[in-house]
Design a protein around this motif. Structure first.
Motif, short mmCIF file in Angstrom:
data_model
loop_
_atom_site.label_atom_id
_atom_site.label_comp_id
_atom_site.label_asym_id
_atom_site.label_seq_id
_atom_site.Cartn_x
_atom_site.Cartn_y
_atom_site.Cartn_z
N VAL A 126 0.84 -1.19 0.00
CA VAL A 126 0.00 0.00 0.00
C VAL A 126 0.88 1.25 0.00
CG1 VAL A 126 -1.96 -1.11 1.13
CG2 VAL A 126 -0.17 -0.05 2.52
N SER A 127 0.30 2.35 -0.48
CA SER A 127 1.04 3.61 -0.53
C SER A 127 0.09 4.79 -0.37
CB SER A 127 1.79 3.72 -1.86
OG SER A 127 2.52 4.93 -1.95
N PHE A 128 0.55 5.82 0.32
CA PHE A 128 -0.19 7.06 0.47
C PHE A 128 0.40 8.11 -0.48
CE2 PHE A 128 -0.56 11.31 2.37
CZ PHE A 128 -1.95 11.40 2.47
N ASP A 129 -0.47 8.91 -1.08
CA ASP A 129 -0.04 9.92 -2.05
C ASP A 129 0.55 11.12 -1.31
OD1 ASP A 129 0.42 11.32 -4.36
OD2 ASP A 129 -1.69 11.84 -4.70
N ALA A 130 1.73 10.93 -0.73
CA ALA A 130 2.34 11.95 0.13
C ALA A 130 2.66 13.24 -0.62
CB ALA A 130 3.61 11.40 0.77
N ASN A 131 3.09 13.12 -1.89
CA ASN A 131 3.45 14.33 -2.62
C ASN A 131 2.26 14.95 -3.36
OD1 ASN A 131 3.08 12.73 -4.91
ND2 ASN A 131 5.28 12.40 -5.24
N GLY A 132 1.11 14.28 -3.28
CA GLY A 132 -0.12 14.86 -3.81
C GLY A 132 -0.21 14.98 -5.31
N ASN A 133 0.61 14.21 -6.04
CA ASN A 133 0.59 14.34 -7.50
C ASN A 133 -0.33 13.33 -8.19
OD1 ASN A 133 2.02 11.98 -7.30
ND2 ASN A 133 3.76 12.64 -8.55
N GLY A 134 -1.02 12.51 -7.40
CA GLY A 134 -1.97 11.57 -7.99
C GLY A 134 -1.33 10.36 -8.64
N GLN A 135 -0.02 10.16 -8.43
CA GLN A 135 0.70 9.04 -9.03
C GLN A 135 1.28 8.15 -7.92
OE1 GLN A 135 0.79 8.45 -12.40
NE2 GLN A 135 -0.63 10.18 -12.45
N PRO A 136 1.38 6.86 -8.18
CA PRO A 136 1.90 5.92 -7.17
C PRO A 136 3.43 5.91 -7.13
CG PRO A 136 1.24 4.70 -9.10
CD PRO A 136 0.87 6.14 -9.36
N GLY A 264 -3.87 6.68 6.03
CA GLY A 264 -4.69 6.14 4.96
C GLY A 264 -3.83 5.78 3.78
N ILE A 265 -4.46 5.23 2.73
CA ILE A 265 -3.72 4.85 1.52
C ILE A 265 -4.54 5.22 0.29
CG2 ILE A 265 -2.50 3.01 2.69
CD1 ILE A 265 -4.92 1.87 0.12
N ASP A 266 -3.82 5.53 -0.78
CA ASP A 266 -4.46 5.88 -2.05
C ASP A 266 -4.24 4.82 -3.13
OD1 ASP A 266 -5.36 8.84 -1.62
OD2 ASP A 266 -3.31 8.75 -0.84
N PHE A 267 -3.16 4.05 -2.97
CA PHE A 267 -2.77 3.08 -3.99
C PHE A 267 -2.53 1.71 -3.36
CE2 PHE A 267 -0.77 7.26 -4.87
CZ PHE A 267 -1.60 7.66 -5.92
N ILE A 268 -2.74 0.69 -4.15
CA ILE A 268 -2.52 -0.67 -3.69
C ILE A 268 -1.85 -1.47 -4.82
CG2 ILE A 268 -4.87 -1.33 -4.39
CD1 ILE A 268 -4.87 -3.32 -2.02
N MET A 269 -0.85 -2.24 -4.46
CA MET A 269 -0.16 -3.11 -5.43
C MET A 269 -0.28 -4.54 -4.94
SD MET A 269 3.77 -3.03 -6.87
CE MET A 269 4.53 -2.99 -5.22
N ILE A 270 -0.62 -5.43 -5.82
CA ILE A 270 -0.77 -6.84 -5.48
C ILE A 270 0.09 -7.66 -6.43
CG2 ILE A 270 -2.38 -8.76 -5.20
CD1 ILE A 270 -4.58 -6.65 -4.73
N GLN A 271 0.85 -8.62 -5.87
CA GLN A 271 1.70 -9.46 -6.70
C GLN A 271 1.57 -10.92 -6.29
OE1 GLN A 271 5.86 -8.93 -4.16
NE2 GLN A 271 5.92 -8.81 -6.36
N THR A 272 1.66 -11.81 -7.25
CA THR A 272 1.66 -13.24 -6.94
C THR A 272 2.80 -13.53 -5.98
OG1 THR A 272 0.73 -13.81 -9.11
CG2 THR A 272 1.86 -15.57 -7.89
N GLY A 273 2.49 -14.26 -4.89
CA GLY A 273 3.45 -14.44 -3.82
C GLY A 273 4.21 -15.74 -3.79
N VAL A 274 3.74 -16.76 -4.50
CA VAL A 274 4.35 -18.09 -4.41
C VAL A 274 4.90 -18.51 -5.77
CG1 VAL A 274 3.95 -20.53 -3.88
CG2 VAL A 274 2.79 -18.75 -2.54
N MET A 275 6.11 -19.03 -5.77
CA MET A 275 6.70 -19.60 -6.98
C MET A 275 6.52 -21.12 -6.89
SD MET A 275 8.32 -19.47 -9.86
CE MET A 275 9.36 -18.05 -10.20
#
Length: 298
Positions: A126-136, A264-275
């Motif tokens: 997860v990530s919060f848009d700390a710099n306020g530019n709307g980008q992750p 709070g958070i603005d962005f979420i990243m999900i990745q496959t966790g198991v090889m």
């Protein structure tokens, strides 16, 4: 005399303020303001679900180059339609139209297609848009799930996948990790298209993140391979029939594994966790069907 009293009172107020700040901090948690004054409020027009796909970088897999994992159709996740992330490391970055606040209890609800004894857990960041530019492009924090610190869990894991350059034909895709291991994402009889992302034209590409242990997978019976879920903290882990995966922003941790306090958070990243090669089932790959703000779904 008056000046001395004023000076004493001023110094005393500073000491009391420092003590108050010191006592308010939890020894196990690091406060991360990161400029978090820019909370984007919920409005009548807000969606309970993610509404933006910022990037999609799947690992090779049996559903890549189909409607489930294609750069041209991945936006359908914002319509709560299923997508696949491919083998280990495959990832997607999504955004909300408001800041999901860190409240008491769970804050996020991620639905996949997990069934009983058929979990395909994905790691959540997860990530919060700390710099306020709307980008992750601010700091990402991994949510600390139940497998953290267990045997087989690794951070800073990397896998390079090699382009087989076999056109549209389904062939095995070679991989090598940063620990000297190698293997293949194997083609199966069910999916005949190329398993390597068609929009990636380079000879190879590398994915990086955390890796979950594969100890929950039992391949002793080749016709009945099982993958039991972890206790908590991952996507596509708890069976959809049991309500999917509710996640807590308070479990966000830094690179040292220390919990951080995010408002709070603005962005979420999900990745496959198991090889893991699951035999005739193909590679283990995380699937997603919706990602929502629990506070708007209650």
């Amino acid at each position: 005399m008056m000046k001395k009293q004023i000076c004493f009172l001023f110094l005393a107020s500073i000491v009391l303020a420092l003590v108050a700040v010191s006592c308010s901090k939890n020894d196990d948690t690091v406060s991360k303001d990161d400029g978090q004054l820019g909370i984007r409020p919920v409005t009548d027009a807000s969606s309970a679900y993610v509404d933006t796909v910022f990037s999609f970088n799947p690992a090779p897999g049996q559903f890549v180059n189909t409607d489930f994992a294609d750069i041209n159709t991945v936006k359908k996740i914002t319509e709560n339609k299923t997508i696949s992330l491919g083998a280990w490391g495959g990832q997607i970055v999504l955004g909300f139209d408001h800041t999901v606040l860190n409240q008491a209890g769970e804050d996020l609800l991620v639905m996949g297609n997990a069934a009983h004894n058929n979990a395909e857990p994905g790691i959540v960041w997860v990530s919060f848009d700390a710099n306020g530019n709307g980008q992750p492009d601010d700091t990402w924090y991994e949510l600390k799930g139940s497998a953290y610190g267990s045997a087989g869990y690794e951070r800073n894991y990397k896998v390079t996948y090699y382009n087989p350059k076999a056109g549209d034909k389904a062939v095995d895709v070679k991989w090598e990790d940063n620990q000297g291991n190698s293997g293949f994402v194997k083609a199966n009889t069910f999916n005949k298209q190329s398993y390597f992302p068609s929009w990636i034209t380079e000879d190879s590409y590398t994915l990086e993140g955390s890796k979950l242990p594969d100890t929950n997978i039992n391949t002793d019976n080749a016709t009945l391979i099982t993958s039991t879920p972890f206790d908590y903290g991952y996507a596509d882990n708890i069976a959809t029939a049991d309500g999917g995966d509710s996640l807590d922003i308070s479990s966000a941790m830094d690179q040292n594994g220390q919990l951080v306090q995010l408002k709070g958070i603005d962005f979420i990243m999900i990745q496959t966790g198991v090889m893991k090669d699951m035999g005739w089932l193909g590679e283990q790959s995380t699937e997603l069907s919706s990602v929502g703000d629990l506070s708007l779904l209650k």
